[in-house]
Scaffold this active site. Structure first.
Site, PDB file in Angstrom:
ATOM      1  N   LYS A 153      -2.610   4.549   1.688  1.00 26.76           N
ATOM      2  CA  LYS A 153      -3.598   3.510   2.031  1.00 26.76           C
ATOM      3  C   LYS A 153      -3.222   2.897   3.383  1.00 26.76           C
ATOM      4  O   LYS A 153      -2.734   1.771   3.481  1.00 26.76           O
ATOM      5  CB  LYS A 153      -3.661   2.453   0.930  1.00 26.76           C
ATOM      6  CG  LYS A 153      -4.198   3.013  -0.386  1.00 26.76           C
ATOM      7  CD  LYS A 153      -4.188   1.966  -1.490  1.00 26.76           C
ATOM      8  CE  LYS A 153      -4.719   2.562  -2.793  1.00 26.76           C
ATOM      9  NZ  LYS A 153      -4.668   1.602  -3.915  1.00 26.76           N
ATOM     10  N   GLU A 158      -0.869  11.984 -12.152  1.00 29.01           N
ATOM     11  CA  GLU A 158      -1.222  10.636 -12.580  1.00 29.01           C
ATOM     12  C   GLU A 158      -1.659  10.674 -14.040  1.00 29.01           C
ATOM     13  O   GLU A 158      -2.544  11.428 -14.407  1.00 29.01           O
ATOM     14  CB  GLU A 158      -2.356  10.097 -11.709  1.00 29.01           C
ATOM     15  CG  GLU A 158      -2.847   8.722 -12.114  1.00 29.01           C
ATOM     16  CD  GLU A 158      -4.090   8.320 -11.337  1.00 29.01           C
ATOM     17  OE1 GLU A 158      -3.932   7.725 -10.256  1.00 29.01           O
ATOM     18  OE2 GLU A 158      -5.209   8.618 -11.803  1.00 29.01           O
ATOM     19  N   LYS A 204      -5.001  13.616  -9.879  1.00 25.93           N
ATOM     20  CA  LYS A 204      -5.512  12.325 -10.355  1.00 25.93           C
ATOM     21  C   LYS A 204      -6.662  12.558 -11.322  1.00 25.93           C
ATOM     22  O   LYS A 204      -7.009  13.702 -11.648  1.00 25.93           O
ATOM     23  CB  LYS A 204      -5.924  11.471  -9.158  1.00 25.93           C
ATOM     24  CG  LYS A 204      -4.783  11.280  -8.138  1.00 25.93           C
ATOM     25  CD  LYS A 204      -5.118  10.276  -7.079  1.00 25.93           C
ATOM     26  CE  LYS A 204      -4.969   8.876  -7.638  1.00 25.93           C
ATOM     27  NZ  LYS A 204      -5.098   7.834  -6.584  1.00 25.93           N
ATOM     28  N   ASP A 238      -0.062   5.227 -14.316  1.00 20.21           N
ATOM     29  CA  ASP A 238      -1.072   4.427 -13.637  1.00 20.21           C
ATOM     30  C   ASP A 238      -1.557   3.247 -14.480  1.00 20.21           C
ATOM     31  O   ASP A 238      -2.043   3.424 -15.596  1.00 20.21           O
ATOM     32  CB  ASP A 238      -2.263   5.315 -13.281  1.00 20.21           C
ATOM     33  CG  ASP A 238      -3.301   4.581 -12.459  1.00 20.21           C
ATOM     34  OD1 ASP A 238      -2.926   3.920 -11.488  1.00 20.21           O
ATOM     35  OD2 ASP A 238      -4.491   4.682 -12.801  1.00 20.21           O
ATOM     36  N   ARG A 278      -1.143  -7.664  25.241  1.00 17.25           N
ATOM     37  CA  ARG A 278      -1.841  -7.666  23.965  1.00 17.25           C
ATOM     38  C   ARG A 278      -1.556  -6.404  23.156  1.00 17.25           C
ATOM     39  O   ARG A 278      -1.359  -6.475  21.933  1.00 17.25           O
ATOM     40  CB  ARG A 278      -3.348  -7.837  24.189  1.00 17.25           C
ATOM     41  CG  ARG A 278      -4.218  -7.844  22.931  1.00 17.25           C
ATOM     42  CD  ARG A 278      -3.657  -8.633  21.784  1.00 17.25           C
ATOM     43  NE  ARG A 278      -3.304 -10.006  22.134  1.00 17.25           N
ATOM     44  CZ  ARG A 278      -2.492 -10.773  21.408  1.00 17.25           C
ATOM     45  NH1 ARG A 278      -1.923 -10.307  20.312  1.00 17.25           N
ATOM     46  NH2 ARG A 278      -2.235 -12.005  21.785  1.00 17.25           N
TER      47      ARG A 278
END
Length: 282
Positions: A138, A198, A170, A219, A103
């Site tokens: 991510k 960004e 950002k 963005d 597994r």
């Protein structure tokens, strides 16, 4: 076993921690109760989907960790694109450790091959343009090195590996600093070489460049705005489109002339590949 090494990834520790999670303090009670200690198996791992292969050395490491004498014949390599029904690996060895490792080996192969397969589909959509596909941060905590390895097997390039290898300014950083120009100025003053900024408005581009940005992340801009932004930048720094990119939209985005397109769903949402392992006693 083929040597497998990734920066900031310890394969032995990964295998040990995975087994510790699965076996607990007691071990594989089912195999111990049902399978004779000396029983031997032959096994074939195969893909039920058309996939891009990723994770072969990981799967091999799981089997060898429990039976160092297991015989493994790797029939494909990571990065290979194979049709449904392809045999990936043949194994011969003790049945108990083979079943115990099954597994963990399959989970790794299914997850990483799923990422590599989705990535290759996105790469195919931008073939012939100047754009290069990037992944993002991510990723599942603890699996970043492996997941970003899988995107490379699919044909993408890695974006930042972490918060340490480039600044990415950002909207929240800009909000605290007061403006794009001031946020970039502070990063430059801190001695940072790579400064990704960004921007989501055209009027932020020149202040970012003038202050010292080395890469612009455009963005959530629609294609017409992206074309305008690329023209304004005029190759002074690399441009990257990001935000809401899908398999259906990436080709149009690539045709705007951006250098890079980043896609979070490569690691965030890739479905697992359908890979199985069938055993027979010998």
């Amino acid at each position: 076993m083929t040597e497998f090494a990734l920066d900031r990834f310890d394969l032995d520790a990964f295998v040990a921690s995975t087994f510790a999670e699965d076996l607990g303090e007691i071990g594989d009670i089912t195999s111990a109760a049902v399978i004779p200690e000396t029983a031997r198996f032959e096994g074939v791992m195969d893909s039920r989907d058309a996939i891009v292969v990723a994770g072969m050395p990981i799967a091999e490491a799981f089997f060898r960790a429990l039976d160092p004498n297991v015989e493994i014949d790797a029939l494909v390599e990571d990065g290979d694109r194979v049709p449904a029904g392809t045999d990936l690996m043949r194994l011969t060895g003790l049945a108990r450790p083979m079943l115990t490792a099954e597994r963990s080996a399959l989970n790794s192969m299914q997850h990483l091959s799923g990422i590599a397969t989705m990535t290759r589909n996105y790469v195919k959509e931008i073939s012939g343009t100047r754009a290069t596909l990037l992944d993002t941060r991510k990723t599942i905590p603890g699996l970043r090195a492996l997941e970003k390895y899988a995107t490379r097997m699919g044909g993408a390039q890695n974006h930042r590996m972490g918060l340490w290898d480039a600044a990415m300014i950002k909207d929240n950083h800009v909000a605290v600093a007061g403006s794009v120009r001031e946020a970039v100025r502070r990063a430059v003053s801190a001695g940072i070489d790579r400064i990704i900024v960004e921007v989501d408005r055209i009027d932020q581009i020149e202040p970012a460049l003038e202050a010292g940005a080395t890469h612009l992340l455009l963005d959530n801009m629609p294609p017409e705005m992206l074309r305008h932004a690329v023209d304004m930048v005029d190759d002074r720094v690399p441009t990257e489109a990001s935000g809401g990119v899908t398999l259906g939209s990436i080709n149009e985005i690539a045709k705007t002339g951006v250098d890079f397109i980043s896609v979070g769903r490569l690691t965030q949402s890739a479905p697992a590949a359908d890979i199985g392992l069938d055993f027979a006693e010998i």
